[in-house]
Design an enzyme around this catalytic site. Structure first.
Site, PDB file in Angstrom:
ATOM      1  N   LYS A 121      27.558  35.683  39.593  1.00 17.45           N
ATOM      2  CA  LYS A 121      28.715  34.827  39.882  1.00 17.45           C
ATOM      3  C   LYS A 121      28.326  33.755  40.897  1.00 17.45           C
ATOM      4  O   LYS A 121      28.681  32.587  40.762  1.00 17.45           O
ATOM      5  CB  LYS A 121      29.885  35.671  40.405  1.00 17.45           C
ATOM      6  CG  LYS A 121      30.561  36.495  39.301  1.00 17.45           C
ATOM      7  CD  LYS A 121      31.536  37.539  39.823  1.00 17.45           C
ATOM      8  CE  LYS A 121      32.062  38.381  38.654  1.00 17.45           C
ATOM      9  NZ  LYS A 121      32.956  39.464  39.054  1.00 17.45           N
TER      10      LYS A 121
ATOM     11  N   ASP B 278      40.864  36.068  40.103  1.00 21.91           N
ATOM     12  CA  ASP B 278      40.736  37.196  39.179  1.00 21.91           C
ATOM     13  C   ASP B 278      42.031  37.423  38.397  1.00 21.91           C
ATOM     14  O   ASP B 278      42.048  38.172  37.418  1.00 21.91           O
ATOM     15  CB  ASP B 278      40.443  38.472  39.982  1.00 21.91           C
ATOM     16  CG  ASP B 278      39.036  38.971  39.750  1.00 21.91           C
ATOM     17  OD1 ASP B 278      38.446  38.628  38.723  1.00 21.91           O
ATOM     18  OD2 ASP B 278      38.553  39.724  40.611  1.00 21.91           O
TER      19      ASP B 278
ATOM     20  N   GLN C 175      35.151  42.212  44.386  1.00 22.11           N
ATOM     21  CA  GLN C 175      34.538  42.905  43.249  1.00 22.11           C
ATOM     22  C   GLN C 175      35.046  44.343  43.151  1.00 22.11           C
ATOM     23  O   GLN C 175      35.097  45.059  44.153  1.00 22.11           O
ATOM     24  CB  GLN C 175      33.000  42.866  43.398  1.00 22.11           C
ATOM     25  CG  GLN C 175      32.241  43.400  42.209  1.00 22.11           C
ATOM     26  CD  GLN C 175      32.371  42.539  40.951  1.00 22.11           C
ATOM     27  OE1 GLN C 175      32.635  41.345  41.018  1.00 22.11           O
ATOM     28  NE2 GLN C 175      32.190  43.150  39.803  1.00 22.11           N
TER      29      GLN C 175
END
Ligand code: GUN
Length: 301
Positions: free
Chosen positions: A64, A131, A108
């Protein structure tokens, strides 16, 4: 039937190249970033928070970060130890919420046991929730309001639409009901006017349902679960699974060798949904940066 058609049929499914599609998307995003910097003096910033050293998460976070840099997005990396308390993580999230140079925050998952995921996710400013997992963004997706949409589901829709523009009236079957993929991808397919069925671990005779699918999205985390006779000939099959085999390789939730003989289109693992997730994360960061600066949100892709 023409000779060409017969030949196509024998060769099996066309592979949907997620790597190539993601590269195209990342190029488009990089162009938007240039405009944001050049015309508006806005440098999109993405904060990536990793707690612990889960090997898969370490790889995802590193990918990422690299992709963000390549698109001209500034990334801020926070690596916290495995024994980080929930309070410490919440304090970091609150600091990032206030930080003007950070437009997107990604924590994460999975998180260590001592930390409640939902508490962390609902602490992220919904405007920075790239997200799309904050309850406000989930509610917006359900209600058809603008918000931030989870990256993997966005990537799945882009993969499907790269081979079939109009999904109206198609029967989409989603296998898996996670908050990260199954539920949001079902909402997006509904938004595309599909008839949507969600199957999960308690669904009896699951293959009798998947066989009805024009579009089959599989996100369960079970190596090669979907077999050739689970799939309708010609279907579009999107495999979101990433499972590590005993030999160290990566395989999806779909038995690629069997299903590629039956399906019309299929995504490979790796090189399908994975690269698209990262590209969509960058897209969400640009969208978030535009909204936070009251700029027109570009249509990316
Ligand atoms: N872990 C696996 N996939 C994801 C994702 O898309 N977002 C986050 N935050 N964690 C993940």
């Amino acid at each position: 039937m023409s000779m060409t058609k017969t030949k196509e049929k024998k060769q099996g499914a066309q592979i949907i190249d997620g790597k190539a599609l993601a590269a195209k998307l990342r190029t488009a995003i990089a162009r938007h970033v240039e405009v944001l910097i050049g015309d508006h003096k806005v440098l999109p910033g993405l904060a990536v928070v990793l707690v612990g050293e889960d090997p898969a998460s370490v790889v995802y976070v590193s990918n990422k970060k690299k992709a963000a840099a390549a698109a001209g997005i500034r990334s801020f990396e926070y690596n916290l130890p495995q024994n980080t308390s929930q309070d410490e993580l919440l304090k970091l999230v609150q600091t990032l919420n206030r930080e003007k140079n950070v437009h997107g925050i990604l924590v994460q998952l999975p998180l260590p046991k001592q930390i409640d995921e939902n508490t962390v996710l609902k602490t992220i400013d919904p405007a920075k929730d790239v997200d799309g997992l904050h309850i406000e963004n989930i509610g917006r997706l359900m209600s058809g309001l603008p918000g931030l949409v989870p990256c993997t589901p966005l990537g799945c829709i882009a993969l499907i639409k790269s081979v079939e523009k109009n999904l109206t009236g198609l029967h989409a079957v989603v296998v898996g009901r996670s908050s990260l993929v199954g539920k949001p991808v079902a909402q997006l397919l509904l938004r595309e006017n599909c008839t949507v069925t969600i199957c999960h671990s308690r669904t009896p005779q699951i293959s009798s349902i998947t066989r009805q699918a024009d579009i089959l999205v599989v996100a369960v985390g079970k190596e090669k679960m979907v077999k050739g006779d689970w799939v309708k000939p010609g279907a579009i099959v999107i495999d979101v699974g990433i499972n590590r085999t005993a030999a160290g390789g990566l395989v999806g939730d779909v038995d690629f060798d069997e299903v590629s003989k039956v399906a019309g289109y299929i995504t490979p693992v790796p090189g399908g949904a994975g690269p698209m997730t990262i590209a969509c994360l960058l897209g969400n960061t640009v969208v978030a940066a535009c909204r936070q600066n009251e700029l027109t949100v570009p249509h990316i892709g």
